[in-house]
Structures are given as C-alpha cells and as structure tokens.
Design an enzyme around this catalytic site. Structure first.
Site, PDB file in Angstrom:
ATOM      1  N   ARG A  16      13.270  -4.859  43.652  1.00 43.93           N
ATOM      2  CA  ARG A  16      14.096  -6.048  43.873  1.00 43.93           C
ATOM      3  C   ARG A  16      13.241  -7.311  44.085  1.00 43.93           C
ATOM      4  NH1 ARG A  16      18.111  -4.984  48.503  1.00 43.93           N
ATOM      5  NH2 ARG A  16      16.263  -4.085  49.415  1.00 43.93           N
ATOM      6  N   TRP A 566      32.516   2.754  42.139  1.00 40.99           N
ATOM      7  CA  TRP A 566      31.242   2.144  42.541  1.00 40.99           C
ATOM      8  C   TRP A 566      30.147   3.178  42.780  1.00 40.99           C
ATOM      9  CZ3 TRP A 566      33.289  -2.298  46.231  1.00 40.99           C
ATOM     10  CH2 TRP A 566      33.851  -3.305  45.430  1.00 40.99           C
ATOM     11  N   HIS A 699      33.089 -16.336  50.088  1.00 40.37           N
ATOM     12  CA  HIS A 699      31.849 -16.496  49.318  1.00 40.37           C
ATOM     13  C   HIS A 699      31.243 -17.881  49.512  1.00 40.37           C
ATOM     14  CE1 HIS A 699      33.913 -13.182  47.217  1.00 40.37           C
ATOM     15  NE2 HIS A 699      32.706 -12.683  47.279  1.00 40.37           N
TER      16      HIS A 699
END
Ligand SMILES: CN1c2c(nc(N)[nH]c2=O)NC[C@@H]1CNc1ccc(C(=O)N[C@@H](CCC(=O)N[C@@H](CCC(=O)N[C@@H](CCC(=O)O)C(=O)O)C(=O)O)C(=O)O)cc1
Ligand SMILES: N[C@@H](CCS)C(=O)O
Ligand SMILES: [Zn+2]
Length: 760
Positions: A16, A566, A699
C-alpha cells in the site's frame, strides 16, 4: 502467435505504498514532488512485473481514480475546484476529496460524488455534466507515461475510458441536459487525443466500453456506433474492451464496431466465445479474458487450454490473451503472504501470479503444451489438491442447511403488530436519533490492534484498550443526547474482514489489499469452505457497552449478502448456497445477542445493491436468494426485538419491493446527497416499515447545519409518515475524526428536537 496484454494493474502497491504516500501528502509531510516520485516508482515496479507481456497498460495508474483522471484528460473538471490559483494536483484532489471550510481560506468545496464502479467494491468519482459542458484536451499525463514505459523497454498500450462509457458513468447536474447530447462535443477531443497518441508512435489503444455488458436502449447503442464510426479515421488501432458480463443482444453491435479489436470477458461470458469467434470480421483481433480478474483462485490451465487451443487454431495471430478485466480488483502478490495456511495459499493467484498464468497459457499455445509441461503438471496437481481437499466441506453445515424450511426466514408477527411490542419494550421519542455503527477508527486504536497482532500487547491489555474506547464512545453519545446508542465498532479492522476472521470456512491474508476508493483499501477475506460459527463473535463487546448505559444499545452485525459480496468467495458452489451458509452463521449470532438482552440489532447489508446483476433479466433471481439469506439471518427473533438494516450507495427505485420483503423493522440508508429524491421509491411503493434516511454525508469533512438537516427530514416526511422516521447520518463514522463527529451529531440531535417540537 497469441499476443499477451493486461487491462490494468493494481496501483496501490503490494504494501500500500500509494496509500501511505497520498496520506502523507495530504497531511503535509510529503511534497508534491515526492508524491510524484513515489507514483513514478510504483509505475516502474508495476511495469517491471508486466515486462513479459507483449503490450503493457499505460494510464491505468492513478493518484485517486481512473475516471477522475479521464475527466482531467478531457478537461471536464467542475469549476468549483478553482482554476488558476491552485496547482493541477491540488485541483484534482479538491474534486476527489472536497475541502473543508477549515482549510486555508475558509471556503468549503464539496467533493465530486462517488459511486460504485459497476458491480464491484471500487468507487469512482462521477463526471459532472451541464448543458454548457465543454471538453478540451489535456494529454500530458498519458504522454509522459507513454514515454516512461518506453524508457523501460515496454510496448505501451494506453488505456482510455471510451466516450460512451464516460458519458454513461457521469451525471447531468441540470435536468435539461441529455448526456448523449454531449457526444458531439466529446468526440473531437477523443480524436485529438488519439492523434497525439499516434504521434507518439503507439500502435494500439485500449478503449474500455463496459457499458456493452449492460441493458442499452437504442440511443446508447446508436451512440456506440456513431462514436466509433467517427473515430475510425484515427491512426491508432483501437481495442474496444468489455468486461464484467456477457454481451447478449449487444454482441453483434460489439463485433461490428469499426475498430481493430474486441476484448471479451471469457470468465463471465464463456458461452459467448464461440459466437464472437464466428461473428468477428476476419480482419479483427479478438482478445479473450481467460484469467479471472475479480477473484483469487488459481486458474485451471489445462482445462482452459482444452478449449482455447481450438480458438487459437481458428484465429492464429488474431488471438490475444489477457485477464478478464483490470487486475485493480485483486491484491498484488500472494508470495508475500507468510501466515496463510500453505494449502490454501497454493490454491491462490493474485495479480502477479495471474500474469504468470497468462504467460504459461500463451507459451502453451505458441510453442506447444510440452514447452510448459512442468508448469502445467504442477498446476494440475494444485487444482486437484483443492478439489479433493476435505477442508472445504463440513457435514454439520450440510445438515443445518437441510433443516431450513419456509418458516425459517419469517418473523412471528407482521410489522404492524410487532411494532407495538417493540415500542412497549423500548420507549423512544418521535424522530429517534441513532448512528450507523462505527465511530472514528483512530490511529491509536489501529496501533493497539497492530501491537496485539504482533505480540507487543497482551490480549488482556488489548481488550482493556478497546473497552476504554467503547466506554468513551458510549459516553460521548450520551452527552450528545442520542436515543439509540452503538458501541462504535473499535474492535473491527473492517465490517467484513472482522467476521471473516471469526468464522470457520474463511482464511485471511496479511497484505491482500484492494483499493476501495482513493487511499482507502479493504482486505477481502477468503471464503474457501463451508461456513460455521465456532462461538459468539460480538456478544461480549455489546454486552459490555450496554452495561455502561441505561439507553438502548444497538447490536451491530454484517449481513450474509454483504459478507458474500465483499469477500473473495469460493467458485465451487453457487453463490446463493454460500449466502445461505453465511446466513445461518449470522442467525446464530443474532439469537445470541437477543439472549444476552440486546433489544435492537442492526444487520448491515451495505452491499446488497452492489451485488445486483448488471442485467435486468438476472435481477429477480438474485434478489430472491439475497433477500431470503437476509431473512434467514435476521428473522429468528421475538416480536419485541427490533431488527435494523443499513444500506449505503443505493439506488432503491428498482429494488424497493425486495427491500420491503427483507421485513427489517427499520432501514437506514444513504440519501442526503440525493436531496431525499431517493425516497420517491419509498413513497410510490408505500414502504410499510420504519426508515432512517441519512441526513448528512459522512464522506465530507463539512459539519452539517441543523437547518439543512431539518429541511431534509421535512422532505422525507412528505414521503414517509413522520411517525416512522428516524434521524441518522448516511453511513458509519469510522473515517471521520472526533472533532468532526461531535459537532455534526450535536447539530443532528438538535435538528431532531426541532422536528419533534413541530409535531407536538
Ligand atoms: C462501507 N465501506 C466498506 C466497503 N467494503 C468493506 N469491506 N468495508 C467497508 O467498510 N465498501 C464500501 C465502503 C468503503 N469504505 C471504506 C472506508 C474506509 C476504509 C478504510 O479505512 N480502510 C482502511 C483499512 C482498514 C483496516 O483493515 N485496518 C486495519 C489495519 C490495517 C493496517 O493498516 N495494517 C498495517 C499494519 C499494521 C497497522 O499499521 O495497523 C499494514 O498492513 O501495513 C485495522 O484496523 O486493524 C485503510 O487503511 O484503507 C475502507 C473502505
Ligand atoms: N456499521 C457499519 C456500516 C458501514 S456500511 C459502519 O458503521 O461503519
Ligand atoms: Zn454504509
């Protein structure tokens, strides 16, 4: 000779690296130059991994999102992001992430809307269109990357989102704008871009048109024809790519587009390969996606060759091989996993391994199976080892499933009767306030979990730390005056992975990250076998949280359909059977929570809508088994126990009847960004149960204003009787900071109080 290529590579990095660089840049501890250097270094590494391919994808790397990148390339960036005064990268991130009023000059900028990329768990930034939207070419990023790839000795194949898919993905911001009317303005910019690419000496360009696997009306089909007839004079050869499904009635259209090649997802559409081979004009290239770009199981190479050799015999050099779609949806490299069970690890292929598989298949076709005899034998051994392994099968789970009957998924009494029992058991004011479950996942919580995982914190110390966090969270909610509290989910790394880690039949990786949006990643657990629950998973945390307060505390679970959608799921049985196994495991947890005195239980089905098939014709059957799985999980409780569910990113109009069939007592949903328009679905259908339409967008870092929320709830009350409305945010608060959450929820509670006064 079959040619190999790839549609896209995961850009986040095996560790990452992109996430860490982006977050450092946003915090101010990395300069723009350093971020760009990290980006270039990631591209170099990704191309090095792809060096064995005949053509390497260019432009699939993105600092945030490939759709936003396309908007930049086409000069379609909302004006609110600012023009001259900021750098290109700042403007880009303003659209991606918005900007809070606390930043620099005190002007808030709202982020571009984010939504699901087809039926995946990746989210893109929605292009915005107005009647006066114009386009202009900004090809710098692509040109630079073509050059970089060349310097690395690769043959670049730029990846573009096709003009029709680009329009399809976007949203008209004024009702008068028909998106397709913009095609005329868009095509010259694509033509100019293709000319530039040609001038750079590129032979092939990949143009993604996944809209071809959706139900298209005549206008959209016409637009595809129009677009590619218009672009056919451009020099580069175009490979139109489709993925995530089969072409059905669009098959002939796709085959006949005036382009040099077509890519078909042979994993989703194996039955269409022969028809496409028949239909495709003889001068065209056919690229077949023969490695699953969305799941992580090793490919059965021998079985693939059994049919692929015949296609190769017919097409010869016209055959290209690739993964089914971009590898964005799988983790980078399984070889860096050191804790995965050895058997299970040997059954898996992440992006790096998928490209190895592609290479073996190409060599088998080009130089004969004998040239890769060792690899094919090893592959056969591993495929067989998975098939014969007893680890996927549990007779106890088979037994439990055979005991299900038509009543398992039914509540005892209908909603209208059980709501009285629930209101007697838990007395709440009108417009009750609650949250969706998670509270800020702070650095400190994640650090504690990391220390626990690495043995630097004892289990007792970790549990104490999490309890401290739960106590803080409960206390904050009491002070804010919320009506139904939650424990805040601090013990969860993720709402799916956390449960996957506790269920039999699941394995989980250490580094199997997949980008969800921007710098945010998920690590989907690997569902390899029959699912069962060895012991209660959440009861101790919830019981502890309830012990701290007199107010009702909502137990919090993830539902079977979301667990399924998921996770990386087994491909050796139908998804609906796996969903039912998950449902039984979660049902056990629901009943344990009820037994522990929990009166309200939320079962999140955030991904129920996402799993909806792209084609209308396939939807009813999915909804039947998905709703049934939810009902089996949820509905074993007494009438007094109130079941909530939560869904985010959902368009409900087309599934409202299925949502009603779930028969949850309360559903909380994302609606704030749609100005409550989403609720039209609930009005038209007369949704019978209770509803919590999200009143603010979690968000965004912006603190919502009380009056805005009151106004939104008033709109909601025009569609749903106020006696059945709850007040809550859109989704969980785990990505926000406490400094944002506290004032936002304070304003939300005040909004609810004002609404109550108005109906007294
Ligand atoms: C609701 N959403 C979800 C989706 N899908 C899910 N599976 N889960 C969801 O919640 N899809 C739709 C939306 C997408 N939204 C989000 C929101 C936020 C995130 C997010 O914050 N992801 C985190 C990763 C979460 C996690 O697993 N954290 C671990 C720590 C992992 C880690 O960083 N490990 C380190 C080593 C140790 C350490 O530093 O802790 C490492 O591996 O290097 C945890 O909490 O323990 C993110 O960081 O991106 C995702 C989707
Ligand atoms: N309970 C979860 C749902 C997210 S969709 C949360 O609050 O994060
Ligand atoms: Zn949500």
């Amino acid at each position: 000779m079959a040619t190999t290529h790839n549609l896209g590579f995961p850009r986040i990095g095996a560790r990452r690296e992109l996430k860490h660089a982006l977050e450092s840049f946003w915090q101010g501890s990395l300069t723009e130059k350093e971020l760009r250097t990290e980006g270039a270094s990631l591209r170099r590494r990704n191309w090095a991994i792809q060096a064995g391919l005949d053509l390497a994808p260019i432009g699939d790397f993105s600092f945030y999102d490939q759709v936003l990148d396309m908007s930049v390339t086409l000069g379609n960036i909302p004006e609110r992001a600012g023009l001259a005064e900021v750098s290109d990268l700042d403007r880009y991130f303003r659209v991606a992430r918005g900007r809070s009023a606390n930043d620099d000059d005190g002007c808030a900028i709202h982020a571009g809307e984010m939504t699901k990329w087809f039926d995946t768990n990746y989210h893109y930034i929605v292009p915005e269109f107005h009647s006066d939207t114009g386009f202009s070419l900004n090809s710098e990023r692509l040109m630079e990357q073509i050059q970089e790839a060349r310097e690395q000795g690769l043959t670049p194949k730029p990846v573009l989102i096709g003009p029709v898919t680009y329009l399809w993905l976007g949203k008209s911001k004024d009702s008068s704008t028909d998106k397709l009317s913009l095609l005329d303005r868009l095509l010259p910019v694509y033509a100019a871009l293709l000319d530039r690419i040609a001038a750079a000496g590129v032979e092939w360009v990949q143009v993604d048109e996944p809209v071809l696997v959706t139900d298209l009306d005549a206008d959209w089909r016409h637009a595809l024809n129009l677009a590619y007839h218009d672009l056919k004079t451009c020099t580069p050869k175009l490979l139109v790519t489709t993925y995530f499904g089969d072409l059905r009635e669009n098959l002939q259209l796709a085959c006949e587009l005036p382009v040099a090649g077509l890519h078909l997802d042979a994993i989703s559409a194996p039955e269409e390969v022969a028809r496409v081979v028949d239909w495709l004009p003889p001068h065209k290239t056919l690229s077949l996606g023969i490695i699953d770009g969305r799941n992580i199981w090793r490919t059965d190479l021998n079985r693939t060759l059994d049919w692929l050799e015949q296609v190769h015999d017919r097409l010869g050099d016209r055959l290209w091989l690739a993964p089914s779609c971009s590898l964005l949806h799988v983790p980078v490299d399984v070889d860096i996993e050191h804790k995965l069970d050895a058997d299970i690890k040997s059954w898996l292929a992440f992006a790096v391994q998928k490209l190895d598989e592609l290479d073996i298949l190409a060599r088998a076709l080009n130089t004969g199976r004998a040239s890769v005899h060792r690899q094919l034998t090893e592959n056969a051994r591993l495929i067989r080892s998975r098939q014969v392994s007893g680890r996927a099968h549990s007779p106890a789970v088979t037994d439990a499933l055979s005991n299900l009957d038509g009543h398992t998924g039914a509540r005892q009494a209908p909603y209208r009767e059980r709501i009285d029992a629930q209101r007697r058991q838990t007395v709440l004011p009108a417009y009750p306030t609650t949250t969706i479950g998670s509270f800020p996942q702070t650095e400190e919580i994640r650090l504690a979990r990391q220390q626990f995982r690495t043995g630097n914190l004892t289990e007792a110390a970790y549990v104490a730390r999490i309890r401290e966090e739960i106590a803080y969270c409960v206390n904050q909610q009491e002070e804010l005056g919320l009506d139904v509290l939650v424990h805040g989910e601090p013990e969860r790394n993720d709402m799916v992975e956390y449960f996957g880690e506790q269920l039999n039949g699941y394995a989980f990786s250490q580094f199997g990250w997949v980008q969800s949006y921007g710098s945010r990643c998920v690590k989907p657990p690997i569902l390899f076998g029959d699912i069962s629950r060895p012991k209660a998973m959440t009861v101790d945390w919830i019981r502890y949280a309830q012990s701290l307060t007199e107010r009702p505390l909502k137990g919090m679970l993830t539902g079977p359909v979301t667990m399924l959608n998921w996770s990386f799921v087994r491909d050796d049985q139908p998804r609906k059977d796996t969903a039912l196994q998950l449902a039984l495991a979660i049902r056990g947890e629901v009943l344990d929570l009820e037994k522990a005195g929990v009166k309200i239980i939320q079962i999140d089905e955030a991904a129920l809508r996402e799993g909806l098939p792209l084609r209308q014709a396939d939807r009813a059957s999915y909804l039947d088994w998905a709703v049934n799985a939810f009902r089996v999980a949820a509905n074993g409780v007494r009438d007094e126990t109130q079941i909530h569910t939560h869904m985010c990113y959902s368009e409900f109009n087309d599934i409202i009847e299925a949502i009603a069939r779930m028969d949850a007592d309360v559903i909380t949903i994302e609606t704030s960004r749609s100005d409550m328009e989403l609720l039209d679905a609930f009005r038209g259908f007369e949704y019978p149960n209770e509803l919590g339409p999200g009143v603010y967008d979690i968000h965004s870092p912006n603190i919502p204003k009380k009056q805005e929320m009151v106004a939104l709830m008033q709109k909601a009350a025009e569609r749903i009787p106020s006696t059945r409305l709850w007040v809550n945010p859109d989704c969980g608060l785990k990505t926000r900071r406490w400094e944002e959450v506290v004032p936002a929820l304070r304003a939300m509670v005040q909004a609810a109080r004002e609404l109550r006064q108005a109906i007294q």
